[in-house]
Design a protein around this motif. Structure first.
Motif, short mmCIF file in Angstrom:
data_model
loop_
_atom_site.label_atom_id
_atom_site.label_comp_id
_atom_site.label_asym_id
_atom_site.label_seq_id
_atom_site.Cartn_x
_atom_site.Cartn_y
_atom_site.Cartn_z
N SER A 62 10.46 -1.68 8.91
CA SER A 62 10.39 -0.35 8.32
C SER A 62 11.61 -0.18 7.43
O SER A 62 12.45 -1.08 7.34
N PHE A 63 11.72 0.99 6.81
CA PHE A 63 12.93 1.34 6.07
C PHE A 63 14.03 1.67 7.07
O PHE A 63 13.76 2.21 8.15
N ALA A 65 16.21 3.91 7.52
CA ALA A 65 16.41 5.28 8.02
C ALA A 65 15.66 5.54 9.33
O ALA A 65 16.06 6.40 10.13
N VAL A 108 5.84 4.29 12.74
CA VAL A 108 5.93 4.56 11.29
C VAL A 108 4.54 4.31 10.70
O VAL A 108 3.94 3.27 11.00
N GLN A 137 5.82 7.85 4.46
CA GLN A 137 4.99 7.15 3.48
C GLN A 137 3.51 7.53 3.58
O GLN A 137 2.67 6.84 3.01
N SER A 157 8.97 12.48 3.72
CA SER A 157 9.96 12.39 2.63
C SER A 157 9.27 12.73 1.30
O SER A 157 8.10 12.39 1.10
N TYR A 285 9.73 -4.96 3.44
CA TYR A 285 11.16 -4.99 3.31
C TYR A 285 11.60 -6.42 3.52
O TYR A 285 11.06 -7.10 4.39
C1 LIG Z 1 11.69 7.00 2.40
C2 LIG Z 1 11.69 6.78 3.86
C3 LIG Z 1 12.59 7.46 4.71
C4 LIG Z 1 13.72 8.31 4.21
O1 LIG Z 1 13.39 9.34 3.33
P1 LIG Z 1 14.46 9.85 2.26
O2 LIG Z 1 13.82 11.05 1.66
O3 LIG Z 1 14.68 8.74 1.29
O4 LIG Z 1 15.72 10.19 3.01
C5 LIG Z 1 12.45 7.26 6.08
N1 LIG Z 1 11.53 6.43 6.59
C6 LIG Z 1 10.67 5.74 5.81
C7 LIG Z 1 9.64 4.86 6.45
C8 LIG Z 1 10.73 5.88 4.41
O5 LIG Z 1 9.88 5.18 3.65
#
Ligand SMILES: *Cc1c(COP(=O)(O)O)cnc(C)c1O
Length: 352
Positions: A62-63, A65, A108, A137, A157, A285
């Motif tokens: 995943s990303f 964050a 996610v 997403q 987001s 990723y």
């Molecule tokens: C984009 C994203 C985030 C973070 O969102 P931001 O608005 O960029 O802070 C978190 N989780 C996933 C899976 C994302 O793709």
């Protein structure tokens, strides 16, 4: 322009309108707008009282964050493997990772494909865990008739690359009245009334400028989503020599990314060739989260499918502004390159 003329720039009527419209769109009870998707995830962690010593099960594919939000409240992200067909957290792998310290599972909806939320809801119910959703997403994705974002507390987001944008922006959806009350305080300095700070909070507020953009964007979301789905089904029909994405039966994949797989040894070369031919293909990723230098808390689970995915995936442009000519060009280039790839040559040699 109306927002700027009004002089009310932050957290006003436009934000409320956006919250109501976004909640209604997904069939959720409450929405709380915040300044970005990462803040939405952190606010969700805080609202559930997740803290040091707690464990939250997340996918490593995943990303960043996704896991950073868990770390930011002092808790430990426990990484579990993905289902290789959907790229989303595997329910059985997540269940196997539960310990006495586990407090929540956060799948996610990766690339816009909903995670198997009915299964996660069952697992969380059985073990007394919170169900969270990283829905950054997956605006408007569905399982049957039910929108994602309504199974657990869900964070979205509105970064420009997402399916709809407010520049920077985020939203939390929840069905729970008390979580909603907490989220509103956490967003605004922990206040429940002016200068009375009930809990620790931050300034995570969304501006009316962002919300005004969001309100306009939301009107186009159904049409943009349909374009993404149409582009994806065109690719599914015409691409050759690559593994095209899977959509589970009765799931609505909203194709934040259209992600193909090729053998690991050929991935980087294909990516380079696509980029050289003017196609904005990317790898989301290239490394699983548990290999990032910032992560020091990995337990010894089998994360092989996640590792494999990071080496095999390529995302092709699928966005709603793609023209019919561009779509055709992408198919022609991919098919041409794959026809001359090592694996397809080997395949034809096998047949001889
Ligand atoms: C984009 C994203 C985030 C973070 O969102 P931001 O608005 O960029 O802070 C978190 N989780 C996933 C899976 C994302 O793709």
């Amino acid at each position: 322009m109306a927002v700027l003329d009004s002089g009310y720039l932050v957290q006003g009527a436009d934000v409320e309108r956006f919250e109501t419209a976004f909640a209604d769109y997904h069939g959720a009870k409450h929405a709380v707008a915040v300044n970005n998707g990462t803040s939405a995830l952190i606010a969700a962690m805080m609202a559930h009282g997740i803290k040091a010593g707690d464990e939250v099960i997340v996918p490593t594919f995943s990303f960043f964050a996704t896991a950073a939000s868990v770390l930011s409240v002092g808790a430990v992200p426990i990484f579990a493997d993905i289902d290789p067909d959907t790229f989303c957290l595997s329910p059985s792998a997540a269940e196997a990772a539960i310990t006495s310290r586990t407090v929540a599972i956060m799948p996610v909806h990766l690339y816009g494909h909903p995670a198997q939320m009915h299964k996660f809801a069952e697992i969380c119910e059985k073990h007394g865990l919170f169900l969270l959703e990283d829905a950054a997403q997956a605006h408007g994705a569905k399982i049957g008739d039910r929108y994602i974002g309504t199974f657990g507390t869900a964070s979205f987001s509105f970064y420009p690359s997402k399916n709809m944008t407010t520049g920077e922006g985020g939203m939390v959806l929840t069905q729970d009245d008390e979580i909603y009350r907490q989220l509103r305080m956490i967003r605004n300095q922990g206040m429940n009334q002016q200068y009375h700070h009930e809990v620790l909070g931050y300034n995570l507020r969304m501006t009316n400028i962002q919300a005004a953009i969001g309100n306009v964007q939301l009107e186009s979301l159904p049409q943009w989503t349909q374009h993404r789905i149409d582009n994806a089904s065109y690719f599914n029909q015409h691409l050759k020599g690559v593994k095209t994405p899977t959509t589970l039966d009765n799931y609505t994949h909203v194709f934040h990314q259209y992600t193909i797989r090729v053998p690991a040894a050929e991935r980087d070369q294909l990516l380079k060739q696509l980029n050289e031919r003017g196609i904005g293909a990317r790898v989301y990723y290239p490394s699983p989260i548990h290999h990032q230098p910032a992560i020091t808390c990995v337990r010894d689970f089998d994360l092989a499918e996640s590792d494999k995915a990071t080496k095999e995936v390529i995302s092709l442009p699928v966005h709603s502004q793609l023209t019919a000519e561009e779509r055709q060009y992408i198919v022609d280039v991919v098919n041409d390159l794959r026809q001359h790839s090592e694996s397809s040559l080997a395949e034809s040699a096998d047949r001889m």
